[in-house]
Scaffold this motif. Structure first.
Motif: not given
Length: 580
Positions: A51-55, A258-259, A273-274, A277-282
């Motif tokens: 999540s901390l990578k602008d990939s 996310v999917q 970004q996925a 979104y996952g970190v926010m959901l957790v």
């Protein structure tokens, strides 16, 4: 007579076995801690790392440096507002609907003399045997505007059109699907409620509605609030229902978004970004889990069952017995029986058509023939059974190990046991994504195989399985083990000859429960799928999303439903009661 003849096998110095036992406990706790870290902490760490990578289109570990660009992009976009609003409405509506239905059913079945209770109560739990994906497909067939029997009936009787491909449709199906789990949690609360509280209120002149509002509901508040918090977490992670029903009109909630970010129609995923979104959901799930834990810890303040003078007498419904029986029967028929019946009907038709006696002659088993002659199905069926078998076996083994550490391993063991509860806060779609990133990075050749799905599913089910087994361990009298030690048996012998045989039924029930649930697990299997490890539920997803072949998808759903129903029936036959 010399004293030594009375004790020919004198025990060794008491300090030696204690030191050895302490070393063994430390080693066991270290091993369990390492497993939990590997299964839970590492994937979550990889998720945060990504999540901390602008990939964008690159993999997270192919980008240097760290950035908050993903979170900034998400929080500044208009889409996040829409998705957050959809998620809030979906979760709130799902919980509200399931809460109203489950509280009403728990009160009627546990507190009143409603007729046919022994038939209706198990019927309301039927969705437990239906995978969420199959439930969503069944409701699509039963309530679609074109030929769904529910939609057609409502339009003819009430004059308006029902759209199952909408946010209200998603709430309706998810709410009904959530009723069994909430009912199981609430039923004991209502069953143990002492009738004397209501009788005292009735003596004071309070009517039924007043007694229910001021006596029954306040006393059941801890159980209701705890079940509500847990259902919020379940609704947050629900994927199959919002994905299938929201897909036609592009209605997204966090789990389906996310999917979609990982497997977009364009084929160009945005991993950063996925992950964000996952970190926010957790984080959202963690808040709900914390509230749930607090509610369950404070439930002792509302204890209403004492050891003296307790009795539970059914409330007389009087003239309302038959009307309430009709209402509950209609709920069971419309919400459960009719969608499943429509699913069976569609599986026998050559194309989508409403249920009609005039069209019985057109029914055929061609869809089943097509499925069973499809090589990809046989491969998916084998994958599904192998994945479910190994997931259940590994979960039961690790869960037993963790439960023993909790009850026999001291403070460290209990801490590790509580730490495993963290998995409850990880939605399935997020867990699948975290495991995906981890094994794309680690040089372990499991990506693209069935074993990566086994690892993810085992991680998901270990907390639930360990709590099922821990309940059985807590019911064992420690005196049984002490008797074995007094007779000279070592700790290993006591564990093998005394403890394990007594908890074996709980372990077998845990195995069966995990096997049944792993059969229909969609988000993890979907995110980790490849051409070699596809499961039945992934094949079903492809049939719906790619070809929209609902007759064949219905036949496949019936097959999955049969596998799941047999497993759940066997669990119930073994006397299983779900514990969380």
């Amino acid at each position: 007579m010399p004293s030594d003849t009375l004790s020919p096998a004198a025990p060794p110095h008491p300090g030696v076995p204690r030191q050895r036992r302490d070393r063994i406990l430390v080693a066991v706790n270290i091993a369990i801690g390492a497993i939990i870290a590997y299964l839970v902490i590492f994937p979550l760490g990889m998720l945060l790392f990504s999540s901390l990578k602008d990939s964008e289109m690159k993999l997270p570990f192919q980008v240097s440096g760290f950035s908050l660009a993903n979170f900034t992009s998400i929080l500044s976009s208009k889409r996040i507002v829409e998705v957050a609003l959809n998620t809030t409405i979906f979760v709130a509506g799902t919980v509200a609907l399931a809460l109203v239905i489950s509280v009403s059913l728990a009160y009627l079945f546990e507190r009143t003399d409603i007729p046919c209770r022994r038939f209706l109560a198990p019927s309301t739990l039927a969705p437990m045997a239906v995978p969420a994906t199959v439930m969503a497909v069944a409701w699509v067939l039963a309530a679609n505007p074109a030929n769904g029997p529910i939609a057609i009936t409502i339009e003819r009787v009430f004059g308006f059109t029902v759209d199952i491909y909408s946010l209200p449709g998603m709430i309706l199906v998810a709410g009904i699907f959530g009723v069994p789990g909430m009912y199981i949690m609430l039923a004991p609360t209502f069953a143990r409620l002492n009738l004397e509280f209501e009788e005292t209120a009735a003596t004071s002149g309070a009517g039924w509605l007043t007694r229910t509002r001021k006596v029954v509901l306040p006393l059941t508040t801890p159980g209701i609030s705890a079940a509500t918090m847990l259902l919020i977490v379940i609704a947050l992670e629900e994927f199959a229902i919002p994905a299938i029903l929201g897909m036609p009109d592009q209605i997204f909630v966090f789990s389906s978004l996310v999917q979609a970010a990982l497997q977009p129609p364009s084929g160009i995923p945005n991993y950063g970004q996925a992950s964000a979104y996952g970190v926010m959901l957790v984080l959202l799930s963690l808040v709900m889990i914390a509230i749930y834990r607090r509610q369950t810890r404070e439930s002792h303040r509302f204890q209403v069952v004492s050891g003296k003078g307790y009795r539970s007498t059914p409330v007389k419904l009087g003239r309302w017995r038959i009307p309430l029986l009709i209402i509950v029967s209609l709920y069971v028929f419309i919400s459960i029986i009719l969608p499943i019946l429509t699913l069976f009907w569609t599986s026998l038709t050559p194309f989508l058509q409403p249920i009609s006696l005039d069209k019985i002659g057109t029914l055929t088993f061609a869809n089943y023939t097509s499925i069973f002659t499809n090589p990809s199905l046989s491969h998916a069926l084998v994958n599904t059974l192998v994945i479910s078998f190994f997931t259940a076996t590994l979960t039961a083994g690790f869960a037993l190990w963790l439960a023993l550490a909790s009850s026999r391993g001291g403070r460290i063991g209990r801490t590790l046991f509580d730490l495993s509860f963290l998995v409850f806060a990880i939605p399935s779609v997020v867990l699948g994504m975290a495991v995906l990133f981890l094994y794309l990075y680690l040089p372990i050749p499991v990506y693209g195989t069935i074993w990566i799905i086994v690892i993810a599913l085992t991680t998901r089910y270990i907390p639930r399985g360990s709590r099922m087994i821990q309940t059985a361990l807590l019911q064992l009298d420690s005196g049984l083990e002490e008797v074995g030690r007094v007779c000279g048996a070592s700790n290993g012998v006591v564990l093998h000859r005394v403890v394990l045989p007594l908890v074996a039924p709980a372990v077998s029930r845990t195995w069966l429960w995990v096997f049944a649930n792993a059969l229909g697990e969609l988000p993890i299997a979907l995110l980790l799928s490849s051409s070699d490890n596809r499961t039945i539920v992934v094949l079903l997803w492809d049939m719906i999303g790619e070809s929209a072949n609902y007759p064949e998808a219905s036949a496949l759903s019936v097959l999955l439903l049969a596998l799941s129903a047999v497993s759940i029936w066997w669990v119930n036959r073994r006397g299983f009661q779900q514990h969380i």
